[in-house]
Design an enzyme around this catalytic site. Structure first.
Site, PDB file in Angstrom:
ATOM      1  N   GLY A  52     -14.406 -10.626  -4.370  1.00 28.93           N
ATOM      2  CA  GLY A  52     -13.374 -11.204  -5.242  1.00 28.93           C
ATOM      3  C   GLY A  52     -12.919 -12.550  -4.695  1.00 28.93           C
ATOM      4  O   GLY A  52     -12.726 -12.686  -3.491  1.00 28.93           O
ATOM      5  N   GLU A  56     -14.343  -6.850   3.206  1.00 29.60           N
ATOM      6  CA  GLU A  56     -15.031  -5.721   3.832  1.00 29.60           C
ATOM      7  C   GLU A  56     -16.516  -5.625   3.439  1.00 29.60           C
ATOM      8  O   GLU A  56     -17.383  -5.416   4.285  1.00 29.60           O
ATOM      9  CB  GLU A  56     -14.249  -4.503   3.315  1.00 29.60           C
ATOM     10  CG  GLU A  56     -14.563  -3.185   3.795  1.00 29.60           C
ATOM     11  CD  GLU A  56     -14.324  -2.160   2.660  1.00 29.60           C
ATOM     12  OE1 GLU A  56     -13.674  -2.453   1.632  1.00 29.60           O
ATOM     13  OE2 GLU A  56     -14.843  -1.060   2.832  1.00 29.60           O
ATOM     14  N   THR A 114      -9.317 -11.792   1.868  1.00 26.40           N
ATOM     15  CA  THR A 114      -9.024 -10.848   0.794  1.00 26.40           C
ATOM     16  C   THR A 114      -7.530 -10.853   0.502  1.00 26.40           C
ATOM     17  O   THR A 114      -6.711 -10.899   1.427  1.00 26.40           O
ATOM     18  CB  THR A 114      -9.460  -9.398   1.104  1.00 26.40           C
ATOM     19  OG1 THR A 114      -8.865  -8.519   0.132  1.00 26.40           O
ATOM     20  CG2 THR A 114      -9.055  -8.916   2.479  1.00 26.40           C
ATOM     21  N   ASP A 160      -6.153  -8.369  -0.489  1.00 26.32           N
ATOM     22  CA  ASP A 160      -5.704  -7.001  -0.187  1.00 26.32           C
ATOM     23  C   ASP A 160      -5.177  -6.849   1.246  1.00 26.32           C
ATOM     24  O   ASP A 160      -4.497  -5.864   1.546  1.00 26.32           O
ATOM     25  CB  ASP A 160      -6.857  -6.003  -0.395  1.00 26.32           C
ATOM     26  CG  ASP A 160      -7.452  -6.077  -1.795  1.00 26.32           C
ATOM     27  OD1 ASP A 160      -6.733  -6.494  -2.722  1.00 26.32           O
ATOM     28  OD2 ASP A 160      -8.635  -5.724  -1.956  1.00 26.32           O
ATOM     29  N   ARG A 164      16.067  -1.102 -19.040  1.00 23.28           N
ATOM     30  CA  ARG A 164      14.802  -0.358 -18.991  1.00 23.28           C
ATOM     31  C   ARG A 164      14.355  -0.165 -17.548  1.00 23.28           C
ATOM     32  O   ARG A 164      14.777  -0.902 -16.649  1.00 23.28           O
ATOM     33  CB  ARG A 164      13.690  -1.187 -19.640  1.00 23.28           C
ATOM     34  CG  ARG A 164      13.738  -1.220 -21.132  1.00 23.28           C
ATOM     35  CD  ARG A 164      12.730  -2.239 -21.639  1.00 23.28           C
ATOM     36  NE  ARG A 164      12.629  -2.197 -23.088  1.00 23.28           N
ATOM     37  CZ  ARG A 164      12.177  -3.188 -23.820  1.00 23.28           C
ATOM     38  NH1 ARG A 164      11.805  -4.317 -23.259  1.00 23.28           N
ATOM     39  NH2 ARG A 164      12.096  -3.057 -25.129  1.00 23.28           N
ATOM     40  N   MET A 196      -2.359  -5.204  -7.454  1.00 23.49           N
ATOM     41  CA  MET A 196      -3.695  -4.947  -6.891  1.00 23.49           C
ATOM     42  C   MET A 196      -3.594  -4.471  -5.437  1.00 23.49           C
ATOM     43  O   MET A 196      -2.507  -4.192  -4.943  1.00 23.49           O
ATOM     44  CB  MET A 196      -4.539  -6.215  -6.978  1.00 23.49           C
ATOM     45  CG  MET A 196      -5.105  -6.472  -8.355  1.00 23.49           C
ATOM     46  SD  MET A 196      -6.206  -7.905  -8.298  1.00 23.49           S
ATOM     47  CE  MET A 196      -7.049  -7.737  -9.862  1.00 23.49           C
ATOM     48  N   GLY A 197      -4.734  -4.451  -4.767  1.00 26.53           N
ATOM     49  CA  GLY A 197      -4.735  -4.076  -3.337  1.00 26.53           C
ATOM     50  C   GLY A 197      -5.750  -3.029  -2.971  1.00 26.53           C
ATOM     51  O   GLY A 197      -5.850  -2.621  -1.825  1.00 26.53           O
ATOM     52  N   GLU A 216      -2.364  -0.327  -7.384  1.00 21.94           N
ATOM     53  CA  GLU A 216      -3.405   0.190  -8.293  1.00 21.94           C
ATOM     54  C   GLU A 216      -4.139   1.401  -7.707  1.00 21.94           C
ATOM     55  O   GLU A 216      -4.669   2.230  -8.447  1.00 21.94           O
ATOM     56  CB  GLU A 216      -4.417  -0.914  -8.618  1.00 21.94           C
ATOM     57  CG  GLU A 216      -5.137  -1.431  -7.373  1.00 21.94           C
ATOM     58  CD  GLU A 216      -6.195  -2.480  -7.642  1.00 21.94           C
ATOM     59  OE1 GLU A 216      -6.436  -2.819  -8.799  1.00 21.94           O
ATOM     60  OE2 GLU A 216      -6.791  -2.957  -6.655  1.00 21.94           O
ATOM     61  N   HIS A 269      -5.266 -10.101 -12.392  1.00 22.22           N
ATOM     62  CA  HIS A 269      -5.891 -11.236 -11.696  1.00 22.22           C
ATOM     63  C   HIS A 269      -4.979 -12.440 -11.510  1.00 22.22           C
ATOM     64  O   HIS A 269      -5.339 -13.382 -10.798  1.00 22.22           O
ATOM     65  CB  HIS A 269      -7.183 -11.627 -12.416  1.00 22.22           C
ATOM     66  CG  HIS A 269      -8.240 -10.570 -12.302  1.00 22.22           C
ATOM     67  ND1 HIS A 269      -8.281  -9.485 -13.149  1.00 22.22           N
ATOM     68  CD2 HIS A 269      -9.240 -10.397 -11.404  1.00 22.22           C
ATOM     69  CE1 HIS A 269      -9.286  -8.691 -12.791  1.00 22.22           C
ATOM     70  NE2 HIS A 269      -9.878  -9.224 -11.737  1.00 22.22           N
TER      71      HIS A 269
HETATM   72  O1  F6P Z   1     -10.410  -6.997  -3.512  1.00 22.98           O
HETATM   73  C1  F6P Z   1      -9.676  -7.877  -4.293  1.00 22.98           C
HETATM   74  C2  F6P Z   1      -9.361  -7.268  -5.635  1.00 22.98           C
HETATM   75  O2  F6P Z   1      -8.578  -8.180  -6.365  1.00 22.98           O
HETATM   76  C3  F6P Z   1      -8.698  -5.885  -5.568  1.00 22.98           C
HETATM   77  O3  F6P Z   1      -7.330  -5.976  -5.280  1.00 22.98           O
HETATM   78  C4  F6P Z   1      -9.032  -5.348  -6.934  1.00 22.98           C
HETATM   79  O4  F6P Z   1      -9.086  -3.937  -6.937  1.00 22.98           O
HETATM   80  C5  F6P Z   1     -10.389  -5.903  -7.202  1.00 22.98           C
HETATM   81  O5  F6P Z   1     -10.549  -7.035  -6.369  1.00 22.98           O
HETATM   82  C6  F6P Z   1     -10.590  -6.310  -8.640  1.00 22.98           C
HETATM   83  O6  F6P Z   1     -11.913  -6.636  -8.807  1.00 22.98           O
HETATM   84  P1  F6P Z   1     -12.495  -7.451 -10.047  1.00 22.98           P
HETATM   85  O7  F6P Z   1     -12.195  -8.883  -9.820  1.00 22.98           O
HETATM   86  O8  F6P Z   1     -13.943  -7.185 -10.013  1.00 22.98           O
HETATM   87  O9  F6P Z   1     -11.807  -6.938 -11.265  1.00 22.98           O
END
Ligand code: F6P
Length: 343
Positions: free
Chosen positions: A11, A103, A126, A128, A163, A170-171, A223, A273
């Site tokens: 990513g 990774e 990353t 993450d 609400r 993400m992560g 997520e 994203h």
């Molecule tokens: O590893 C980075 C990341 O953004 C994660 O947080 C997420 O699960 C994944 O990539 C999303 O992947 P893609 O860009 O393929 O949707």
């Protein structure tokens, strides 16, 4: 003996362009020629490269993404691709390769050092922040700042409409983004993969908060978080090229569960994203720059099979194989700090 290739895989993330720029600037100053391998390991399989020089890297420091492109191609997953990587390493006339990735990309780099391409150096990236042996990866700081700003914005609309809003971040299988963005954004509950979700407990916390007069709440969920009961499935069947399940969807299920059990109107916002795009923060620019310079130094000093890393405020190097052995997950101490502010 003087050509270095650089690739960016997995990513994309803010801070990759500062690394590329630093590798080129430092590499040229040390007398190396630098070429860019396009689209991660795919470029090594397909012999797809681009020239990198002072002109091509001029102005890229503040840009998000990567000028080299990226992919999740894994040459160990498809018959014949590893052989192509080896052949193309020779065809390109490379002395060394700087692999920038998470990774998976670095896992490939680590294996390659034992499979006939020893002159490889790794640069960790990353959003993450789940790579071992480094305190931080660049991209993470930008991601948590973006997520924090979103949480701030969700607060004002949640408060106006009375609400609960669930923000899904993400992560992957680590809760770093949820935890740090959640603390910074003043979330009322933070749910991470390291701690299975107990829906009754979540609802009890929210009810208690609302019983003291609050009419809104913000729940941040990673997520990769999962319920402690097996009824809820949060992952899709789709796999990426590295063989990973795609995550996402926990926010919807959680919001429905909260609304049903508490009776409070609950909405969900999936940040997606947005967290990965755009300009890197100063921290990520500085870290990417330091990592790029250090990676060239490792090549110059023939310290192959190593990954650059951050330890405190020092840039060090660690064995690539140690860095990819296990995921770095959230430590309990930090989660305990976050819990003080739940409810
Ligand atoms: O590893 C980075 C990341 O953004 C994660 O947080 C997420 O699960 C994944 O990539 C999303 O992947 P893609 O860009 O393929 O949707």
């Amino acid at each position: 003996m003087n050509k270095i290739g650089i690739l960016t895989g997995g990513g994309d993330c803010p801070g990759l362009n500062p690394v590329i720029r630093a590798v080129v600037r430092k590499g040229l100053a040390e007398g190396f020629e630098i070429i860019g391998i396009k689209n991660g390991w795919k470029g090594m399989v397909e012999n797809d490269t681009m020239p990198l020089n002072l002109d091509t890297v001029s102005g890229i420091l503040p840009k998000g993404g990567t000028i080299l492109g990226t992919s999740r191609t894994n040459p160990y997953k498809k018959e014949g691709e590893l052989q192509k990587v080896k052949e193309n390493f020779k065809k390109m006339g490379l002395y060394a390769l700087i692999a920038t990735g998470g990774e998976d990309t670095l896992g490939v780099a680590s294996k390659l050092t034992k499979d006939g391409i020893p002159n490889v150096v790794g640069v960790p990236k990353t959003i993450d922040n789940d790579l071992s042996c480094t305190d931080y990866t660049f991209g993470f700081d930008t991601a948590i700042n973006v997520a924090m700003e979103c949480i701030d914005r969700l607060h004002t609309t949640a408060e106006s409409h009375h609400r609960i809003i669930v923000a899904e971040v993400m992560g992957r299988h680590a809760g770093w983004i949820a935890l740090e963005a959640g603390i910074a954004g003043g979330a009322d509950i933070i749910l991470i993969p390291e701690k299975p979700i107990d829906l009754d407990e979540v609802c009890a916390i929210l009810k208690k908060r609302h019983s003291r007069g609050k009419t809104f709440s913000i729940v941040v969920v990673a997520e990769g978080a999962q319920f402690n009961s097996k009824e809820h499935i949060t992952q899709e069947d789709k796999l990426d090229a590295f063989g990973h399940v795609r995550l996402g969807g926990i926010g919807e299920i959680l919001a429905a569960g909260i609304e049903k059990k508490t009776g409070f109107e609950t909405r969900v916002s999936v940040l997606g994203h947005i967290q990965r795009g755009g300009s890197p923060t100063a921290f990520d620019r500085v870290l990417g720059t330091g990592f790029g310079v250090k990676a060239v130094e490792l090549v110059k000093n023939k310290k192959f099979g190593q990954m650059v890393a951050l330890s405190g405020n020092k840039i060090i190097d660690v064995p690539l194989e140690d860095a990819v052995k296990a995921l770095k997950t959230v430590d309990d101490e930090l989660y305990e700090i976050a819990k003080v502010f739940f409810g």
